[in-house]
Design a protein around this motif. Structure first.
Motif, short mmCIF file in Angstrom:
data_model
loop_
_atom_site.label_atom_id
_atom_site.label_comp_id
_atom_site.label_asym_id
_atom_site.label_seq_id
_atom_site.Cartn_x
_atom_site.Cartn_y
_atom_site.Cartn_z
N GLU A 16 0.83 -1.21 0.00
CA GLU A 16 0.00 0.00 0.00
C GLU A 16 0.86 1.26 0.00
O GLU A 16 0.55 2.23 -0.70
CB GLU A 16 -0.94 -0.01 1.21
N ARG A 19 2.16 1.57 -3.56
CA ARG A 19 1.07 1.94 -4.47
C ARG A 19 0.76 3.43 -4.34
O ARG A 19 0.67 4.14 -5.34
CB ARG A 19 -0.17 1.10 -4.20
N LYS A 20 0.62 3.91 -3.11
CA LYS A 20 0.31 5.32 -2.89
C LYS A 20 1.43 6.22 -3.42
O LYS A 20 1.18 7.27 -4.01
CB LYS A 20 0.07 5.60 -1.41
N SER A 21 2.67 5.83 -3.20
CA SER A 21 3.82 6.60 -3.67
C SER A 21 3.78 6.71 -5.19
O SER A 21 3.93 7.81 -5.75
CB SER A 21 5.11 5.93 -3.22
N ARG A 22 3.57 5.59 -5.87
CA ARG A 22 3.55 5.61 -7.34
C ARG A 22 2.36 6.40 -7.86
O ARG A 22 2.47 7.13 -8.84
CB ARG A 22 3.50 4.20 -7.90
N MET A 23 1.21 6.24 -7.22
CA MET A 23 0.01 6.95 -7.67
C MET A 23 0.16 8.47 -7.49
O MET A 23 -0.44 9.24 -8.21
CB MET A 23 -1.24 6.45 -6.94
N ALA A 24 0.99 8.86 -6.53
CA ALA A 24 1.25 10.28 -6.30
C ALA A 24 2.32 10.82 -7.26
O ALA A 24 2.66 11.99 -7.22
CB ALA A 24 1.69 10.51 -4.86
N GLY A 25 2.84 9.95 -8.13
CA GLY A 25 3.82 10.38 -9.12
C GLY A 25 5.26 10.25 -8.67
O GLY A 25 6.17 10.69 -9.38
N SER A 27 8.78 8.34 -7.88
CA SER A 27 9.49 7.17 -8.40
C SER A 27 10.44 6.58 -7.36
O SER A 27 11.25 5.72 -7.67
CB SER A 27 10.28 7.56 -9.66
N ASP A 30 10.39 2.85 -7.28
CA ASP A 30 10.50 2.20 -8.59
C ASP A 30 11.96 1.90 -8.89
O ASP A 30 12.74 2.81 -9.16
CB ASP A 30 9.90 3.11 -9.66
N PHE A 118 4.39 -3.26 -7.56
CA PHE A 118 4.26 -2.83 -6.16
C PHE A 118 4.53 -3.92 -5.13
O PHE A 118 4.62 -3.62 -3.95
CB PHE A 118 2.83 -2.34 -5.86
#
Length: 184
Positions: A16, A19-25, A27, A30, A118
């Protein structure tokens, strides 16, 4: 993609956060954006080129993204303790043939790699692959990840690869780290 309902609670919480980090843009979680290998099994999910070389006793897979590679030993060897104590992005892979299918077992995987975009895993992750041609020029890789700490049950994904087009296409150098040096 690994279903979040297969993750044990501790690993679901990590999922989670990512996921939240990636959805906020961001990286920051990643590996590819940070010039790190996706690790196994992620490196087998490449959209970049991949080259497979079969020589006596070994299959070597080269990937264009981040210049990754892995070796699959076919000579019956077992990983030594020092190998198991020093996990790598690609892990340690041994394989054998069952008819027309290459069966590969991979251990000693770095815990800071991901099962997919994720999904985290523990230091107990093992991977079994069943690789075979399903048609001329079409290679299928059935990947099963087993992790008694992170997964409530094994997770299987199937990847399909097509022979290069044009036939003499070559892998290109990937200079990710060079790009990071220019970011200020």
């Amino acid at each position: 993609m690994c279903s979040s309902d297969l993750l044990a609670p501790e690993y679901l919480a990590k999922w989670e956060v990512m996921r939240k980090s990636r959805m906020a843009g961001s990286s920051e979680t990643d590996p590819n954006a940070n010039c790190l290998s996706a690790g196994m099994p992620g490196m087998m999910s490449m959209t970049y080129g991949m080259e497979i070389q079969h020589t006596p006793g070994k299959v070597t897979i080269y990937g264009e993204l981040n210049d990754v590679y892995r070796r699959i030993y076919l000579d019956g060897r077992k990983p030594q303790k020092r190998t198991l104590d020093d996990p790598t992005f690609s892990g340690y892979s041994v394989g054998h043939w069952e008819g027309d299918t290459l069966v590969v077992d991979t251990v000693a995987l770095r815990e800071d790699t991901l099962l997919d975009l994720f999904s985290p895993h523990s230091d107990e992750l093992t991977i079994r692959e069943r690789i075979r041609f399903t048609a001329p020029g079409i290679l299928e890789d059935r990947i099963t990840a087993t992790d008694p700490k992170a997964l409530t049950e094994p997770f299987t994904q199937v990847r399909t690869y097509r022979k290069a087009s044009p036939p003499n296409d070559e892998l290109r150098e990937f200079s990710c780290a060079e790009g990071l040096l220019s970011v200020k």
